[in-house]
Every structure is written in structure tokens, then in C-alpha cells.
Scaffold this motif. Structure first.
Motif, short mmCIF file in Angstrom:
data_model
loop_
_atom_site.label_atom_id
_atom_site.label_comp_id
_atom_site.label_asym_id
_atom_site.label_seq_id
_atom_site.Cartn_x
_atom_site.Cartn_y
_atom_site.Cartn_z
N ILE A 175 -14.33 25.46 4.59
CA ILE A 175 -13.31 25.76 5.57
C ILE A 175 -13.72 26.98 6.37
CG2 ILE A 175 -11.46 24.81 4.13
CD1 ILE A 175 -10.59 27.78 3.64
N ALA A 176 -13.15 27.08 7.55
CA ALA A 176 -13.27 28.29 8.36
C ALA A 176 -11.86 28.67 8.78
CB ALA A 176 -14.15 28.06 9.58
N TYR A 177 -11.63 29.96 9.00
CA TYR A 177 -10.26 30.39 9.29
C TYR A 177 -10.22 31.67 10.11
CZ TYR A 177 -11.21 33.60 5.44
OH TYR A 177 -11.79 34.56 4.63
N TYR A 178 -9.09 31.87 10.73
CA TYR A 178 -8.76 33.18 11.28
C TYR A 178 -7.39 33.55 10.72
CZ TYR A 178 -5.61 30.87 14.63
OH TYR A 178 -4.61 30.14 15.20
N GLY A 179 -7.09 34.82 10.72
CA GLY A 179 -5.80 35.24 10.19
C GLY A 179 -5.47 36.65 10.63
N THR A 180 -4.26 37.06 10.32
CA THR A 180 -3.79 38.40 10.64
C THR A 180 -3.42 39.12 9.35
OG1 THR A 180 -2.91 37.64 12.76
CG2 THR A 180 -2.11 39.76 11.94
N GLN A 181 -3.95 40.30 9.17
CA GLN A 181 -3.61 41.10 8.01
C GLN A 181 -2.31 41.86 8.26
OE1 GLN A 181 -6.71 43.64 6.55
NE2 GLN A 181 -8.28 42.06 6.67
N HIS A 182 -1.58 42.10 7.18
CA HIS A 182 -0.33 42.85 7.25
C HIS A 182 -0.39 44.04 6.29
CE1 HIS A 182 1.61 39.72 9.66
NE2 HIS A 182 0.93 38.88 8.91
N LEU A 183 0.30 45.09 6.65
CA LEU A 183 0.31 46.30 5.83
C LEU A 183 1.63 46.41 5.08
CD1 LEU A 183 -1.22 48.80 8.41
CD2 LEU A 183 -2.40 47.59 6.55
N THR A 184 1.60 47.15 3.99
CA THR A 184 2.80 47.44 3.24
C THR A 184 2.67 48.85 2.68
OG1 THR A 184 4.31 46.56 1.56
CG2 THR A 184 1.97 46.56 1.01
N ALA A 203 -5.20 32.50 -0.58
CA ALA A 203 -4.81 31.68 0.57
C ALA A 203 -5.94 30.73 0.98
CB ALA A 203 -4.41 32.58 1.74
N GLU A 204 -7.18 31.17 0.85
CA GLU A 204 -8.32 30.31 1.15
C GLU A 204 -8.35 29.09 0.23
OE1 GLU A 204 -10.97 34.27 2.28
OE2 GLU A 204 -11.43 33.10 0.49
N ILE A 205 -8.14 29.33 -1.08
CA ILE A 205 -8.18 28.24 -2.04
C ILE A 205 -7.03 27.27 -1.82
CG2 ILE A 205 -8.10 27.65 -4.49
CD1 ILE A 205 -10.69 28.98 -3.62
N VAL A 206 -5.83 27.78 -1.54
CA VAL A 206 -4.69 26.91 -1.26
C VAL A 206 -4.96 26.06 -0.01
CG1 VAL A 206 -2.27 26.91 -0.52
CG2 VAL A 206 -2.98 28.33 -2.44
#
Length: 371
Positions: A210-219, A309-312
């Protein structure tokens, strides 16, 4: 990873100080990989045991000893979830930027060619392996605005500080360990404001990719520090090239293209490198002159915060009929009382001796981080 016969999936021993929530997450990911490929998850690797072949490893970090990896049976990306490099510094942020001069101290395997290849896809910055070079690099960057100083082995947004003037730069550098810098390096780069950090990656397990893009979030963690809080991913089956066929914003397209250039340079310039997980953090923000900048911050060739998330996502593509695009989210929250989406899979929820109360989960579909 061969599919024609049953084999073993094992996690590779983590340092004794590794947090329990990390260990638990890695075990769950290894179990998913084993189940998906009809193999047996047999826990943490024990060199005294004889495992049914083939053996697939899920290490906690990049393997930095090629000979040791070879003795374990890790000879290609088909043998592990993660990556292998020939020198420890190649697994860190230190490779992202050039040295301040040709006379600067650096590891013997330092690749000027790699730095030249990636210079146009990273932010302005330098890597230093001495406090003297760090001071020179900082002064050069201060001419154009604030400087972000980054410990190369820190993760989850920790180990960073920003200097806006010479006094602040000197004060920060005076707190650092010279031996640590000489051994592992230090990164100094132009500071950005109004930053969005994208995750761009490519993962291969067996015949699936798979290939992906995503957005990281802070906490906020239990000490009040702002740290990594999760990632929303949009994934497709295939490579970066397939990802680029999607309808994307100009900024996302630039982020993916720059990650791809960085990835190609690593493959061609770093001897002995291979990886089944190739993840890149790409920052999009505003520099001191008010110009929007996009640049690769660092690589992750090991199991990471977005790996669940990649594995799911990979599992979702096995459905019939298979979707063309999958959205998944990994979520990390600190504190004793956390509400998670009912459809989320809990990876860890409890009091970790290292970080305190923490909940980690993953879900198919997007997550509203404003909740």
C-alpha cells in the motif's frame, strides 16, 4: 514473506527501558501480520529457540548491523516489518541535511551525494557532529529567521527547541551533551510556523503493498508537553505512483513527490539499505519570510505511530469487493479517562510506567480529533 507454507512471526527484543504501551502495540501489530499471512505469532524472539521457517521479524527499531541481520535470516524487505541500514546514523534525522563544511566531522560512511540529492526536497538546515559546527550552523540559519534544534534520536516531537537569537542559541547548545552529538549528530533547520505535518509512506508485506498520505495530529501528554497524538491515513493498493493518480491538493501532491524523491535517493545512495516500511514526515508551514514551505523532516524505516493504521488499511483491501481507497486512523490519548470511538480497536489502555495513563487505538474510517 513466503505464503506457501506456515512460518513464524516474532517481535525483536526492545531495549529494557522501552515503554509497555510500545511493547503492547508492537505485539498486536505482529499478531495481525501473522494472522493475515497464515503464520504463527510466537512472541519476542529468543535466540535459543528453533522457530518454524520462514521467520518474519517485527523489530522495535531500524536494524543497524547488516551482518547481525543476515545471521538472523533478514536478507531483504520480505523478512521484516521495518528496515536495515549499514550504520546507526542512517536511521536518524542526521542524514536529512548537509554538513556546514567539507572539513566538518562526520561518520566515515557519510554520503554527500545523498545530501545533494535531497537538498531540494527538505527544509533549509544542517547536520552537525560537534558543538562547534552546531554553533556555526545555528548562526548561518539565524540570518534568515528562528532556528529549530532537534536531537536526532528523539521521537514523537520530543527533544526539540527553538532559538530566535544568538543568546538563545548559545543557551540551548550549552545544555547539550558533546559526546552524544559527536556519536549521533544534531539537526538545525529553519523554523516554520502554522505547520501541518503529513505522513507519506509505502508498506510492503509479502505480495501486498500500500501507499498512503495522512495528517498527523498533536495531543498533550501527562506532563503537559505537546506530542504526537495520532494520524489519519488515506491509502491505496500499490506504490507512490498509484497514490499520485488520486485527486490531490497541490500541497499534498508536492509532499508525496518530495517523499518519493527522498525515498529513491536513500535506496540509491545508502549502501545496504532496504525497508518494507518507508514512512516520511513532511512539513508544510510558513517560514520567517512568510513563504509557504514544504519539506521532508525525517524518515521512519521502523514500526511507528501510524503502523496500526497501515495494517488495518492492508486488511481492508482484502475485502470482497476490494475498495479502491481506504481511510484509517491511529489515535493516542493521555490521561486516565479517555473516550474512544465504539468501532475502534484498543491496542493499549492503562497506566504505563514510563508515560503514565495512556490509551492507544486504531479504527477503519476517519476520526474527529476535535472530539
Amino acid at each position: 514473506m513466503p505464503n506457501e507454507k506456515r512460518g513464524s512471526v516474532v517481535t525483536y527484543p526492545q531495549p529494557e527501558h522501552a515503554a509497555e504501551h510500545e511493547r503492547a502495540t508492537h505485539r498486536e501489530i505482529a499478531r495481525w501480520i501473522a494472522k493475515r499471512h497464515g503464520m504463527d505469532f510466537l512472541g519476542e524472539y529468543d535466540p535459543a529457540k528453533d522457530y518454524p521457517a520462514p521467520v518474519y521479524f517485527v523489530p522495535a527499531d531500524v536494524l543497524t548491523d547488516r551482518q547481525k541481520a543476515h545471521r538472523l535470516g533478514i536478507r531483504s524487505e520480505q523478512d521484516l516489518f521495518g528496515g536495515v541500514v549499514s550504520e546507526p546514523f542512517m536511521a536518524t534525522k542526521a542524514i536529512v541535511h548537509p554538513l556546514v563544511s567539507s572539513q566538518s566531522p562526520a561518520p566515515s560512511a557519510w554520503s554527500d551525494e545523498f545530501c545533494q540529492r535531497v537538498q531540494r526536497v527538505v527544509l533549509d538546515g544542517y547536520s552537525a557532529f560537534s558543538l562547534d559546527d552546531a554553533k556555526v550552523a545555528g548562526l548561518l540559519l539565524l540570518e534568515h529567521g528562528p532556528v529549530r534544534i532537534k536531537a536526532v534520536r528523539a521521537t514523537a516531537g520530543r527533544g526539540q527547541a527553538v532559538a530566535s537569537n544568538v543568546d538563545e542559541l548559545t543557551s540551548i547548545l550549552n545544555t547539550l551533551n558533546a559526546d552524544e552529538i559527536a556519536s549521533h549528530g544534531l539537526v538545525l533547520e529553519g523554523h516554520l510556523s502554522d505547520v501541518t505535518t503529513h505522513s507519506v509512506g509505502q508498506v510492503r508485506i509479502g505480495n501486498s503493498q500500500i501507499a498512503y498520505y495522512g495528517t498527523q495530529h498533536l495531543t498533550t501528554d501527562n506532563q503537559g508537553a505537546v506530542v504526537y497524538g495520532g494520524t489519519d491515513l488515506v491509502a491505496v493498493e500499490g506504490s507512490f505512483e498509484v497514490l499520485l493518480t488520486l485527486k490531490l491538493s497541490d500541497e499534498l501532491r508536492e509532499a508525496i513527490s518530495k517523499a518519493q524523491i527522498f525515498d529513491t535517493a536513500a535506496t540509491q545512495c545508502l549502501p545496504g539499505f532496504f525497508a518494507s516500511r518507508r514512512n516520511y514526515d513532511v512539513a508544510c508551514g510558513v517560514d520567517a519570510k512568510g513563504i509557504r514551505r514544504v519539506g521532508v523532516l525525517e524518515q521512519s524505516w521502523r514500526i511507528g505511530g501510524a503502523s496500526s493504521a497501515e495494517i488495518v488499511a492492508m486488511e481492508a483491501f482484502q475485502a470482497t469487493p476490494a475498495p479502491k481507497i481506504v481511510q484509517t486512523s491511529s489515535i493516542e490519548r493521555y490521561g486516565a479517562e479517555q473516550t474512544t470511538p465504539p468501532e475502534a480497536i484498543i491496542l493499549f489502555s492503562g497506566v504505563d510506567a514510563t508515560v503514565g495513563p495512556i490509551t492507544k487505538c486504531v479504527m477503519l474510517g476517519g476520526y474527529d480529533y476535535k472530539q
